[in-house]
Design a protein around this motif. Structure first.
Motif, PDB file in Angstrom:
ATOM      1  N   PHE B  45     -43.307   8.426 -69.432  1.00  0.00           N
ATOM      2  CA  PHE B  45     -42.623   7.306 -70.059  1.00  0.00           C
ATOM      3  C   PHE B  45     -43.195   7.041 -71.438  1.00  0.00           C
ATOM      4  O   PHE B  45     -44.266   7.515 -71.793  1.00  0.00           O
ATOM      5  CB  PHE B  45     -42.771   6.039 -69.202  1.00  0.00           C
ATOM      6  N   VAL B  47     -44.342   4.129 -74.352  1.00  0.00           N
ATOM      7  CA  VAL B  47     -44.854   2.760 -74.409  1.00  0.00           C
ATOM      8  C   VAL B  47     -43.723   1.821 -74.821  1.00  0.00           C
ATOM      9  O   VAL B  47     -42.897   2.153 -75.676  1.00  0.00           O
ATOM     10  CB  VAL B  47     -46.037   2.675 -75.408  1.00  0.00           C
ATOM     11  N   SER B  48     -43.697   0.649 -74.174  1.00  0.00           N
ATOM     12  CA  SER B  48     -42.614  -0.286 -74.512  1.00  0.00           C
ATOM     13  C   SER B  48     -43.058  -1.232 -75.621  1.00  0.00           C
ATOM     14  O   SER B  48     -42.238  -1.702 -76.397  1.00  0.00           O
ATOM     15  CB  SER B  48     -42.190  -1.086 -73.284  1.00  0.00           C
ATOM     16  N   GLN B  49     -44.367  -1.498 -75.645  1.00  0.00           N
ATOM     17  CA  GLN B  49     -44.856  -2.336 -76.727  1.00  0.00           C
ATOM     18  C   GLN B  49     -46.370  -2.397 -76.683  1.00  0.00           C
ATOM     19  O   GLN B  49     -46.991  -1.964 -75.730  1.00  0.00           O
ATOM     20  CB  GLN B  49     -44.222  -3.701 -76.595  1.00  0.00           C
ATOM     21  N   VAL B  56     -44.055  -5.593 -69.600  1.00  0.00           N
ATOM     22  CA  VAL B  56     -43.364  -5.867 -68.343  1.00  0.00           C
ATOM     23  C   VAL B  56     -43.772  -4.845 -67.287  1.00  0.00           C
ATOM     24  O   VAL B  56     -43.842  -5.132 -66.101  1.00  0.00           O
ATOM     25  CB  VAL B  56     -41.836  -5.843 -68.573  1.00  0.00           C
ATOM     26  N   ASN B  57     -44.030  -3.612 -67.714  1.00  0.00           N
ATOM     27  CA  ASN B  57     -44.496  -2.555 -66.805  1.00  0.00           C
ATOM     28  C   ASN B  57     -45.855  -2.051 -67.297  1.00  0.00           C
ATOM     29  O   ASN B  57     -45.926  -1.055 -68.007  1.00  0.00           O
ATOM     30  CB  ASN B  57     -43.490  -1.400 -66.751  1.00  0.00           C
ATOM     31  N   VAL B  60     -46.890   1.683 -67.046  1.00  0.00           N
ATOM     32  CA  VAL B  60     -46.196   2.576 -67.967  1.00  0.00           C
ATOM     33  C   VAL B  60     -46.852   2.532 -69.346  1.00  0.00           C
ATOM     34  O   VAL B  60     -47.028   3.546 -70.011  1.00  0.00           O
ATOM     35  CB  VAL B  60     -44.708   2.165 -68.061  1.00  0.00           C
ATOM     36  N   SER B 186     -46.723  -6.841 -81.044  1.00  0.00           N
ATOM     37  CA  SER B 186     -45.881  -6.058 -80.140  1.00  0.00           C
ATOM     38  C   SER B 186     -45.486  -4.728 -80.783  1.00  0.00           C
ATOM     39  O   SER B 186     -45.235  -3.736 -80.098  1.00  0.00           O
ATOM     40  CB  SER B 186     -44.634  -6.848 -79.731  1.00  0.00           C
ATOM     41  N   LYS B 187     -45.460  -4.693 -82.123  1.00  0.00           N
ATOM     42  CA  LYS B 187     -45.030  -3.465 -82.814  1.00  0.00           C
ATOM     43  C   LYS B 187     -46.220  -2.640 -83.302  1.00  0.00           C
ATOM     44  O   LYS B 187     -46.109  -1.428 -83.534  1.00  0.00           O
ATOM     45  CB  LYS B 187     -44.151  -3.818 -84.014  1.00  0.00           C
ATOM     46  N   THR B 201     -42.804   7.432 -82.934  1.00  0.00           N
ATOM     47  CA  THR B 201     -41.368   7.650 -82.919  1.00  0.00           C
ATOM     48  C   THR B 201     -40.897   7.231 -81.524  1.00  0.00           C
ATOM     49  O   THR B 201     -41.731   6.934 -80.666  1.00  0.00           O
ATOM     50  CB  THR B 201     -41.023   9.133 -83.143  1.00  0.00           C
ATOM     51  N   PRO B 202     -39.604   7.207 -81.268  1.00  0.00           N
ATOM     52  CA  PRO B 202     -39.161   6.852 -79.923  1.00  0.00           C
ATOM     53  C   PRO B 202     -39.654   7.804 -78.841  1.00  0.00           C
ATOM     54  O   PRO B 202     -39.592   7.483 -77.661  1.00  0.00           O
ATOM     55  CB  PRO B 202     -37.635   6.913 -80.029  1.00  0.00           C
ATOM     56  N   SER B 203     -40.132   9.003 -79.232  1.00  0.00           N
ATOM     57  CA  SER B 203     -40.527   9.931 -78.180  1.00  0.00           C
ATOM     58  C   SER B 203     -42.001  10.329 -78.234  1.00  0.00           C
ATOM     59  O   SER B 203     -42.446  11.110 -77.408  1.00  0.00           O
ATOM     60  CB  SER B 203     -39.675  11.204 -78.249  1.00  0.00           C
TER      61      SER B 203
END
Lengths: 328, 516
Positions: B45, B47-49, B56-57, B60, B186-187, B201-203
């Motif tokens: 996965f 990272v979401s933030q 939230v997870n 992950v 968060s960013k 990047t997103p990946s």
């Protein structure tokens, strides 16, 4: 009114009707996006609240997702926000980040993939279709048609796996996955986009080639082609200057359908190649039940399809005689 | 003229393809041969933030956040605790308070220094968070600064396991600027870890070594990239082309392909026997699962060896104990229960149960979708009909904890290698909607306050393990491995903190020898 003014009026009227159709389609898709969430099994708020959720955090998630409101106000609220490009914030893929930002980051990847796949499909399909159409029923025609049918029968993910195994792993000619932005490194971008685009483009090329063949067979049978041949015009001139224009409309129409087909294939292909586009975003948002992102992706995908088809309609207008346009 | 134009087009197209291919080959060669110590890990996965309080997870996000955020304590690869931002700590004799003594040489990315006020601010922020991280400090009553370099946590109830939570999520310390601006945090992280986030990047997230890191005793990789590759096959493919040099491996086809590569010398495999187990959770409120004989009969019906060998590549060690090897409370003498259909039928008969249909929640992803039909068949042999109710992976536990399902096949994961931690989650906690018998609860209460690492605690936990072995509440099946495929150049694979727990490791100790 002069002939040019008349054509202009007819063209504008035609395009305005198409534009109205686009707006209606988008509204219907948006309503569908909200209603679809109702059909998803389980409670999205529970999943959105994440691991170790408490009743308070679930209630909070339900409120921030708007699921504590009745359905009809929710639909109108979504439509209203959508007009300003506001799809809310991501629930758990990128918590707190606006969905529009998340989608904006993924969009260039998918647009690159769609455009290059379409280009590959056209570059392969047009010459193949014309070659097959020149002598219908010949060995060449049957061979090319058979090859197109074979590729049509193969799922795109199978094509992808084969390309990765041969061209990436065995021959090491291309990377097996990933994406590099064209602004960062154009050559690396091309290198990374080649295999995924081939994966989608080859299958689309098969369907397009058959359509090109059918359109040209019909056109080559027209009197004006025989007249042009009789007048001693070169074959290439007949094909490119005369026959192509007449065959363009059905071909362009199928190109428009291919966009929808390619977009449908991006979920699997982007995952196989680990590309961070709309397809991966759609998959992740469903996996993680990120409703705002799911809804945003649905609407943006629909916008891409209708947008491309509107572009196709404009091209059709440019190549279509005004009398046919009036009847359309 | 006609030929030369077509030829020109073909030549240009060929040049473009060749340049693109050569660019790919060159960059891949650079990646695997000339990178001088760079590590590239393929994970599941993204990272979401970067704000631990907003994750939230948390499981992950942890592999990514762990590179930039040090924790108060370090969880080592064998599950034991070691100093990190806290150079030492003391647990009061009654286990109701913990005093942490902080390092004085730690600086955050924003220039702020570690001190007790910053630690107190961080911990209080986590306590008030609306995410799962608050649960990690649920037992903490107050957090106070003793002096500039010491912090005291007072607990509501005696529970030294809180220390383990200070070695992951709730222990991650954020700099002052990050605390002041959560939106920016968060960013972009604001940590004091061994790495600094270079790009994202997103990946993929790329980290570079923190040149001013306080820990001079280890050599950290100059560059670490963690790549998001959901598809396990994509990770193996990326490994083969040299785009990554270490990949997490899942059981099934992914393991088979990875093993084939290792067998022909194209990579190496390292396996941790994690504390996580595949398990059938039972709702003891739902008749006839409230009867111990019925639960025991179900346990006897499971052919754990066959599930392991036929479905899980022989890598998932059969287990019938809540505390697998490597966990405090592990009892070596408690062997996996052998399948005994006759005995199981006899137990059901003595319980007065016949024609029993059981609904079992099953997450809709492998290997659960493979194990579930096998269990269906095995339970069928003793006369228990099983209806499988497939649910989304993310929905499984939330659905289960509502208490309306009879059984669930899932993974029993504990954040701490400790039988009490397992029990708090799956026996007396939310994942046991039927609750637990008084005697089991008493054993948990007795073991909970005892000092970590003490013989007393080990003995008390073993008593708990034995009690749940002889009269199970849930049905452990096997111990899930945590496997990594890596190239010869990569070092430190045997030193991955958290590989035992989450299969979401801390990659900070990975390094790579430059290949000549």
């Amino acid at each position: 009114m002069s002939k040019a003014e008349g054509r202009w009026t007819v063209t504008v009227a035609f395009l305005l009707r198409r534009l109205l159709g686009v707006v209606v389609t988008l509204v219907l898709v948006s309503v569908g996006a909200v209603l679809l969430i109702e059909l998803v099994p389980g409670d999205p708020a529970v999943v959105s609240a994440g691991d170790f959720a408490t009743p308070d955090s679930i209630a909070s998630a339900r409120h921030s997702l708007g699921l504590d409101k009745p359905l009809v106000p929710r639909v109108f609220s979504f439509l209203g926000h959508m007009l300003t490009g506001n799809f809310g914030v991501s629930a758990n893929l990128n918590p707190g980040i606006p969905v529009s930002s998340v989608i904006a980051e993924a969009l260039p990847v998918t647009i690159s993939l769609v455009l290059v796949s379409l280009l590959i499909a056209i570059v392969i399909a047009v010459p193949v279709g014309i070659a097959a159409a020149r002598r219908p029923g010949s060995l060449l025609d049957r061979g090319l048609t058979g090859l197109a049918s074979t590729f049509l029968a193969i799922p795109s993910f199978v094509v992808g796996v084969i390309l990765i195994q041969v061209l990436a792993i065995q021959l090491n000619w291309f990377p097996a996955l990933g994406y590099v932005s064209i602004s960062e490194d154009p050559v690396a971008w091309l290198s990374h986009i080649t295999l995924p685009s081939l994966t989608l483009g080859l299958v689309s090329a098969s369907e397009l080639a058959r359509q090109v063949r059918s359109a040209f067979v019909e056109t080559f049978d027209q009197d004006f082609v025989r007249a042009a041949e009789g007048a001693g015009l070169r074959r290439r001139t007949i094909v490119l200057d005369r026959a192509l224009r007449n065959s363009a409309v059905p071909i362009l129409t199928v190109v428009g359908f291919q966009v929808a087909r390619i977009l449908g294939g991006i979920v699997i292909v982007e995952n196989i190649y680990s590309m961070p586009g709309l397809g991966t975003l759609a998959y992740n948002s469903v996996l993680r039940r990120d409703l705002p992102v799911m809804q945003g992706v649905i609407v943006v995908s629909a916008l891409l399809v209708v947008g491309f088809n509107l572009l196709v309609d404009v091209l059709i207008v440019l190549v279509t005689p005004s009398t046919r346009l009036q009847h359309a | 003229m006609k030929c030369s134009r077509a030829t020109s087009v073909l030549v240009v197209a060929a040049v473009i393809v060749i340049v693109a291919a050569c660019s790919s080959s060159a960059s891949q060669n650079n990646r695997s041969s000339g990178s001088g110590g760079a590590v590239s890990l393929g994970e599941t996965f993204m990272v979401s933030q970067w704000d631990p309080a907003q994750s939230v997870n948390p499981i992950v996000d942890f592999p990514y956040q762990a590179q930039v955020y040090d924790r108060l304590l370090l969880r080592q690869s064998d599950g034991t605790l070691a100093p990190m931002l806290a150079s030492k700590w003391e647990v009061a004799p009654d286990s109701k308070s913990i005093t942490l003594h902080l390092r004085s040489d730690v600086t955050f990315a924003d220039g702020s220094r570690l001190n007790s006020a910053l630690v107190v601010a961080n911990l209080k922020r986590y306590q008030q968070a609306k995410t799962a991280i608050a649960g990690q400090l649920a037992n903490v009553d107050t957090v106070t600064a003793v002096d500039d370099t010491a912090v005291r946590l007072t607990l509501k109830a005696a529970d030294p396991l809180v220390l383990y939570n200070l070695s992951w999520g709730a222990g991650m310390m954020v700099g002052q600027k990050g605390l002041d601006d959560p939106s920016a945090l968060s960013k972009r992280p604001d940590g004091s870890g061994g790495f600094v986030l270079q790009s994202q990047t997103p990946s993929a997230a790329t980290f570079v070594r923190n040149a001013s890191y306080w820990d001079k005793t280890r050599t950290y990789a100059p560059k670490l990239t963690i790549n998001n590759m959901i598809d396990p096959s994509a990770r193996v493919n990326a490994f083969q082309t040299g785009e990554i040099n270490i990949a997490s491996v899942k059981l099934g086809d992914n393991y088979t392909a990875s093993k084939a590569l290792a067998d022909k010398g194209a990579g190496k495999l390292y396996t941790y026997k994690s504390n996580a187990q595949y398990q059938v959770f039972l709702n003891t409120k739902s008749a006839p699962l409230d009867k111990p004989q019925v639960r025991e009969a179900l346990s006897l019906a499971i052919d754990r060896s066959q599930i392991n060998s036929a479905l899980l590549n022989g890598q998932c060690a059969p287990s019938s104990s809540i505390a697998p090897s490597g966990t405090v409370g592990y009892v070596a003498d408690l062997k996996p229960v052998d399948v005994d259909v006759a005995q199981a039928k006899s137990l059901l008969q003595s319980a007065g149960v016949s024609n029993f249909t059981m609904h079992m929640l099953v997450p809709s992803s492998p290997p659960f979708t493979l194990i579930a039909p096998a269990l269906q068949q095995m339970f069928g042999k003793i006369g228990v009909k099983v209806e499988l109710d497939q649910v989304e992976v993310q929905s499984a536990f939330p659905t289960w904890t509502q208490g309306n399902s009879q059984a669930m096949l899932n993974q029993a994961t504990v954040s701490v290698p400790d039988a009490v931690a397992y029990a708090e989650n799956a026996v007396v906690g939310p994942n046991s909607p039927g609750g637990s018998p008084a005697d089991i609860t008493a054993l948990v209460d007795e073991a909970r306050p005892l000092p970590i690492g003490s013989n007393q605690r080990a003995t008390a936990e073993q008593a708990l393990t034995k009690a749940l072995y002889s009269s199970p509440l849930h049905l452990p099946i096997c111990q899930i491995p945590s496997t990594y495929l890596y190239s010869e150049a990569v070092t430190g694979v045997d030193n991955l903190p958290f590989a035992l727990n989450f299969d979401a490791p801390d990659a900070r100790f990975l390094n790579s020898k430059p290949v000549s």
